[in-house]
Structure formats: structure tokens, C-alpha cells
Design a protein around this motif. Structure first.
Motif, PDB file in Angstrom:
ATOM      1  N   HIS A 188     -17.368   4.130  -0.476  1.00  0.00           N
ATOM      2  CA  HIS A 188     -16.256   3.775  -1.098  1.00  0.00           C
ATOM      3  C   HIS A 188     -16.583   3.411  -2.473  1.00  0.00           C
ATOM      4  O   HIS A 188     -17.382   2.549  -2.791  1.00  0.00           O
ATOM      5  N   LYS A 229       0.689  -1.021  -0.041  1.00  0.00           N
ATOM      6  CA  LYS A 229       0.003   0.402  -0.133  1.00  0.00           C
ATOM      7  C   LYS A 229       0.732   1.079   0.266  1.00  0.00           C
ATOM      8  O   LYS A 229       0.911   1.874  -0.664  1.00  0.00           O
ATOM      9  N   GLY A 279      -9.670  -6.137   4.462  1.00  0.00           N
ATOM     10  CA  GLY A 279     -10.108  -5.339   5.539  1.00  0.00           C
ATOM     11  C   GLY A 279      -9.421  -5.761   6.924  1.00  0.00           C
ATOM     12  O   GLY A 279      -9.809  -5.232   8.292  1.00  0.00           O
ATOM     13  N   LYS A 321      -3.296   1.118   9.199  1.00  0.00           N
ATOM     14  CA  LYS A 321      -3.292  -0.201   7.846  1.00  0.00           C
ATOM     15  C   LYS A 321      -1.709  -0.510   7.768  1.00  0.00           C
ATOM     16  O   LYS A 321      -0.343  -0.232   7.809  1.00  0.00           O
ATOM     17  N   GLU A 366      -6.188   2.004  -2.851  1.00  0.00           N
ATOM     18  CA  GLU A 366      -5.709   1.316  -3.851  1.00  0.00           C
ATOM     19  C   GLU A 366      -5.513   0.388  -5.039  1.00  0.00           C
ATOM     20  O   GLU A 366      -7.546   0.566  -5.209  1.00  0.00           O
ATOM     21  N   VAL A 398     -10.980   9.406   7.332  1.00  0.00           N
ATOM     22  CA  VAL A 398     -11.957  10.752   6.451  1.00  0.00           C
ATOM     23  C   VAL A 398     -13.592  10.123   7.035  1.00  0.00           C
ATOM     24  O   VAL A 398     -13.153   8.828   6.854  1.00  0.00           O
ATOM     25  N   GLN A 442     -20.224  -2.611   4.223  1.00  0.00           N
ATOM     26  CA  GLN A 442     -19.260  -3.251   4.218  1.00  0.00           C
ATOM     27  C   GLN A 442     -19.550  -3.566   5.939  1.00  0.00           C
ATOM     28  O   GLN A 442     -20.240  -3.266   6.678  1.00  0.00           O
ATOM     29  N   GLU A 484      -3.283   6.671   8.133  1.00  0.00           N
ATOM     30  CA  GLU A 484      -3.638   7.553   7.070  1.00  0.00           C
ATOM     31  C   GLU A 484      -4.356   8.500   7.772  1.00  0.00           C
ATOM     32  O   GLU A 484      -4.990   7.908   9.114  1.00  0.00           O
ATOM     33  N   LYS A 485      -4.709   9.492   7.169  1.00  0.00           N
ATOM     34  CA  LYS A 485      -6.115  10.214   8.148  1.00  0.00           C
ATOM     35  C   LYS A 485      -7.172   9.234   8.127  1.00  0.00           C
ATOM     36  O   LYS A 485      -7.720   8.869   6.918  1.00  0.00           O
ATOM     37  N   GLY A 529      -4.978  -5.685   3.650  1.00  0.00           N
ATOM     38  CA  GLY A 529      -6.269  -6.873   2.499  1.00  0.00           C
ATOM     39  C   GLY A 529      -7.123  -7.225   2.975  1.00  0.00           C
ATOM     40  O   GLY A 529      -7.155  -8.107   4.401  1.00  0.00           O
TER      41      GLY A 529
HETATM   42  P1  ADP Z   1      -8.259  -3.107   2.263  1.00  0.00           P
HETATM   43  O1  ADP Z   1      -7.727  -3.288   1.115  1.00  0.00           O
HETATM   44  O2  ADP Z   1      -7.803  -4.364   3.545  1.00  0.00           O
HETATM   45  O3  ADP Z   1      -9.608  -3.603   2.291  1.00  0.00           O
HETATM   46  P2  ADP Z   1      -8.730  -0.527   2.350  1.00  0.00           P
HETATM   47  O4  ADP Z   1      -7.805  -0.193   1.814  1.00  0.00           O
HETATM   48  O5  ADP Z   1      -9.227  -1.444   1.091  1.00  0.00           O
HETATM   49  O6  ADP Z   1      -8.874  -2.055   3.216  1.00  0.00           O
HETATM   50  O7  ADP Z   1     -10.387  -0.089   3.186  1.00  0.00           O
HETATM   51  C1  ADP Z   1     -11.035  -0.608   3.181  1.00  0.00           C
HETATM   52  C2  ADP Z   1     -12.311   0.181   3.765  1.00  0.00           C
HETATM   53  O8  ADP Z   1     -12.118   0.257   5.356  1.00  0.00           O
HETATM   54  C3  ADP Z   1     -12.903   1.082   2.964  1.00  0.00           C
HETATM   55  O9  ADP Z   1     -13.458   1.023   1.503  1.00  0.00           O
HETATM   56  C4  ADP Z   1     -13.716   1.952   3.934  1.00  0.00           C
HETATM   57  O10 ADP Z   1     -14.385   1.478   3.806  1.00  0.00           O
HETATM   58  C5  ADP Z   1     -12.249   1.959   5.073  1.00  0.00           C
HETATM   59  N1  ADP Z   1     -11.198   3.004   5.250  1.00  0.00           N
HETATM   60  C6  ADP Z   1     -10.025   2.463   4.534  1.00  0.00           C
HETATM   61  N2  ADP Z   1      -9.033   3.420   5.011  1.00  0.00           N
HETATM   62  C7  ADP Z   1     -10.047   4.970   5.393  1.00  0.00           C
HETATM   63  C8  ADP Z   1      -9.469   5.747   5.879  1.00  0.00           C
HETATM   64  N3  ADP Z   1      -8.252   6.607   5.532  1.00  0.00           N
HETATM   65  N4  ADP Z   1     -10.973   6.418   6.249  1.00  0.00           N
HETATM   66  C9  ADP Z   1     -12.071   5.988   6.487  1.00  0.00           C
HETATM   67  N5  ADP Z   1     -12.045   5.005   6.234  1.00  0.00           N
HETATM   68  C10 ADP Z   1     -11.291   4.022   5.335  1.00  0.00           C
END
Ligand code: ADP
Length: 449
Positions: free
Chosen positions: A207, A116, A164, A157, A287, A202, A231, A199-200, A162
Motif C-alpha cells: 500500500h 469506490k 478497512g 468491497k 481510493e 492482488v 497493517q 476486485e481481483k 472505509g
Molecule cells: P478502506 O477504504 O476500507 O481502507 P482500501 O480500499 O483503502 O479500504 O483497502 C485497505 C487495504 O486493504 C489495502 O491497503 C490493502 O492492504 C487491502 N486491499 C484492498 N484491496 C485489495 C486488493 N484488491 N487486493 C489485495 N489487497 C487489497
């Protein structure tokens, strides 16, 4: 075109790939573990090879056994599906070294996008907006500095993360250090790599992801968006297209970012760029998934494009004969993932399927990996089937989904069908004004009823 293709996967996605192979007059080769000898994908394939014991490391992650099966069967190409080895650059490389075609991007793309922090740096340099965040965290000092700059909450993270897994939201300065340690331990356990970054966080984001297709001749197109904000535990359950949250101008803008991200790794084949979209409709790269997505059918239902067919054509060296202006869509599609799981606590519920009957009718598609009498093994993801419906409008699609869920009968394992059916009545979903926290609010709504 290939004459024979091996599918290095199981369940509904293996079945779905076989369906397109048949349409294209290509012979299919299935692989299975000993727990899957009676699985639907094995029954449907022209031939099959049992490659090992039930645990994935012995079978569906067993590169050597899979490649041997491909060679023994005389297959010319390997389709990895999603999950398992689909995004493993080492597998893609080994497949190629064995003289076979890997139906997916070059290993460089999955290698870059598989990490990532590396992916964020790469696409950001190409001009794609990313969520404000750090590089790999090396000291608590860096973490504190970043969190204080952007403000709490922040999200920790795993760089190799991956599914979640391993994400941790931190609301207060005093929790940061212990949260980082915990996230590092979880990351190490789940991915064999303890590297984390921050990450900040959000608040209340959406998504939304963009499907792309790219051939070997420099043509890269996007095929609109998918809204994936429903989700649980950061994993998708319901997806739809178009997104009720953004208009077509925003989709085009995100499409351009997606193409830019794909081009930055010289991407070939089908891929998906995932974005977070905040309440002001700013989009940020989350990603890239360098493979077919679980939720690809909603794109197919609204555009008439068979994404698996294009994956195979591109891998066989064909040129994309679709240009961006030719990509049109119509109506609305929704997908519900049908899991063998407790509908309230979302725990897996494997076991014998005693009764099974799928809904049918116009504009209803079921991508299933099971049948009546099949024993759902406990070793794998409990996704049984995907139910996809199309409607001229979103309201029509929701009505059709209710009908289809009411007529989907699965007895034996517990399933999340009751949950999905209730979601179709939840005002926030029905009115299309939901974000990634919709399931939390759904349960509050249920309690208050
Ligand atoms: P993974 O690869 O484990 O699936 P992702 O980076 O795709 O992780 O994030 C999965 C979900 O987690 C996103 O769809 C969102 O709901 C939540 N998420 C991830 N990063 C953030 C963030 N910076 N702020 C708020 N929610 C986040």
C-alpha cells in the motif's frame, strides 16, 4: 488570512491543527462532547464549545451543533481533520451555505471519491490504472463471471466502505454467493449502503500513497509517497517515507497518476491518492482520501512542508508558491501509531492514563491527544498519539524509533508499544522487504522464536 478557525474534531489531530493555527496567529475554536470536557484539544484551544453527548452522532457528527458553534464563535472557517465529517460532502456544503469556508475540497470531489465504484470509473476514464474489478454487483451471475475471468482469490468491497471495514476475501467459487450476502449485510450495517463490488485480489501487495496539494488556480503538485503496508485488519499501524520498495522513477510515475486523479475531480486543498503496488511494481488506484491523512507527519518531516498550514492557506485563497521541481526531500521518516489497545489481539483498551511521559530529543516528534490523568473515553478511535522520527538514513530512523519507543511511558490503558518495539527488530521490517501481510508473518516469527 482567517482570524479564527473552528476544528470539527478531537484527539491528536485537533491538537496538531491548533499548533499550526497558533504558529499562523489564528485563534482556534475547539468543539467537544461531554466525555471530552477535559481533553487536551479543549485545553489548548483559545475557546471551546460543548456540542453534545459522547456518542459521535450526538457530537462530532452533529453537523448542526458544529456549525452553530462556528457561527457563535465568529470563526470564518472550519477544519474537519480526518474521520468524522471530514469526507462528508453534505457537511462541506452546509458549512459553505452558512457562509463559512470549509478547509478541504469542494463537495463534488468528496462526493465522487467517497463512492469506490464511482471513483474507480472516474479516475480510470482519466487514464489512471485501477485494480481490475466490477461495477456495483447486481447479480451473482456478474460476480461469478468476473471471478472466473480474473481467477480466485477475489475481494468483495463495500462501495461506500472505509477504515478497512467490510472487505471479504473469497478463495473458491462455492463461497462466492454467501460471501457477497455477508458483505452486503456488513456494508448495510456499517455504512447504510449495501452496495458491494468485486476486485481481483492482488497477492502480497504494497500500500503506497501519494500526497498532493492543489490550489484554486490550477496548480497541483505531489509531495512524494508514503509506504503504509504495515497493517492490521487492513488498517495502517506504521508508515514511512521513502518507501523501501520503489525507486524515485516509480514515485514520479505514481505522482503523475495521482495528479491526474486529483485533476479529474478538479481537486483543491491537500489530498492523498492510495495505490496498491504489486510484486512487479505495477500500481493501481485504490481510493482517494479527500482530507488530511493520519500519517501526514512523515511527509512533513522529510520535506519541511507544513501540510496543515498549506490547507489553511489554500482555503484562504492563497496561491501555491511551490512548484514541482522545488519539492525536495531529505532523509527518512517513520511513524508509529500508538493505540490504547491490547498489543496481541488489538482490542481497544480505554481508561485512565495513570502515567504518561513522552520521549524527546532531536528529530523526534510526538503528536499526542492525551496527558497524564486523562481518561481515554470508550466512544472513539483509541489512537492516543503518533510517534514520528527522522533519520539521515532508514537505519538511523529505525534506531531512533527504538530509542523513542523505549522512552514512551504510558500506564493505565494497555498500548501497542510492545508490539511496535518488536516490529523494529523483525528482520523483514528492518530489511525493508515487507508487504501488507507483514503482521501475519511477524506473529509466526514470534511464535517460532
Ligand atoms: P478502506 O477504504 O476500507 O481502507 P482500501 O480500499 O483503502 O479500504 O483497502 C485497505 C487495504 O486493504 C489495502 O491497503 C490493502 O492492504 C487491502 N486491499 C484492498 N484491496 C485489495 C486488493 N484488491 N487486493 C489485495 N489487497 C487489497
Amino acid at each position: 488570512m482567517f482570524k479564527k478557525v473552528l476544528i470539527a474534531n478531537r484527539g491528536e489531530i485537533a491538537v496538531r491543527i491548533i499548533r499550526t493555527l497558533r504558529k499562523m496567529n489564528i485563534k482556534s475554536v475547539a468543539v467537544c462532547s461531554t466525555a471530552d470536557r477535559d481533553a487536551l484539544h479543549v485545553k489548548m484551544a483559545d475557546e471551546h464549545y460543548c456540542i453534545g453527548d459522547p456518542p459521535p452522532v450526538s457530537s462530532y457528527l452533529n453537523m448542526q451543533a458544529i456549525i452553530k458553534a462556528a457561527i457563535d464563535s465568529g470563526a470564518e472557517a472550519v477544519h474537519p481533520g480526518y474521520g468524522f465529517l471530514a469526507e462528508n460532502p453534505e457537511f462541506a456544503r452546509k458549512v459553505q451555505e452558512a457562509g463559512l469556508v470549509f478547509i478541504g475540497p469542494d463537495p463534488f470531489a468528496s462526493e465522487t471519491m467517497g463512492n469506490k465504484t464511482r471513483a474507480r470509473k472516474h479516475v480510470s476514464e482519466a487514464g489512471v490504472p485501477i485494480v481490475p474489478g466490477t461495477e456495483d454487483i447486481k447479480s451473482i451471475h456478474e460476480a461469478v463471471e468476473f471471478a472466473e475471468k480474473v481467477g480466485f482469490p477475489v475481494i468483495i468491497k463495500a462501495a461506500s466502505g472505509g477504515g478497512g471495514i467490510g472487505m471479504k476475501i473469497v478463495n473458491r467459487r462455492e463461497d462466492l454467493e454467501s460471501a457477497i450476502e455477508e458483505a452486503q449485510n456488513r456494508a448495510k450495517q456499517a455504512f447504510g449502503d449495501a452496495t458491494v463490488y468485486i476486485e481481483k485480489y492482488v497477492s502480497n501487495p504494497h500500500h503506497i500513497e501519494i500526497q498532493i496539494l492543489a490550489d484554486n488556480y490550477g496548480n497541483t503538485i505531489h509531495i512524494f509517497e508514503r509506504e503504509c503496508s504495515v497493517q492490521r485488519r487492513h488498517q495502517k499501524v506504521i508508515e514511512e517515507t521513502p518507501s523501501p520498495f520503489i525507486d524515485i522513477n516509480k514515485v514520479e510515475e505514481m505522482g503523475e497518476s495521482a495528479i491526474r486523479a486529483a485533476r479529474s475531480v478538479n481537486y483543491k486543498n491537500a489530498g492523498t491518492i492510495e495505490f496498491l503496488v504489486d510484486d512487479k511494481k505495477n500500481h493501481y488506484f485504490l481510493e482517494m482520501n479527500t482530507r488530511l491523512q493520519v500519517e501526514h507527519p512523515v511527509t512533513e518531516m522529510t520535506t519541511g512542508i507544513d501540510l496543515v498550514e498549506w490547507q489553511i492557506r489554500i482555503a484562504a485563497g492563497e496561491k501555491l508558491n511551490l512548484s514541482q521541481p522545488q519539492i525536495k526531500r531529505e532523509g527518512h521518516a517513520i511513524e508509529c501509531r500508538i493505540y490504547a489497545e491490547d498489543p496481541v489481539r488489538f482490542y481497544p483498551s480505554p481508561g485512565l492514563i495513570k502515567k504518561y511521559s513522552e520521549p524527546s530529543g532531536e528529530n523526534i516528534r510526538v503528536d499526542s491527544g492525551v496527558y497524564e490523568g486523562f481518561k481515554v473515553p470508550m466512544y472513539y478511535d483509541p489512537l492516543l498519539a503518533k510517534l514520528i522520527v527522522w533519520g539521515k538514513t532508514r537505519d538511523e530512523a529505525i534506531e531512533r524509533m527504538k530509542y523513542a519507543l523505549d522512552n514512551f511511558i504510558i500506564e493505565g490503558p494497555k498500548t501497542n508499544i510492545p508490539f511496535l518495539r518488536e516490529m523494529m527488530e523483525f528482520p523483514e521490517f528492518v530489511e525493508g522487504r515487507y508487504d501488507t501481510h507483514v503482521i501475519e508473518r511477524f506473529f509466526q516469527w514470534k511464535k517460532s522464536k
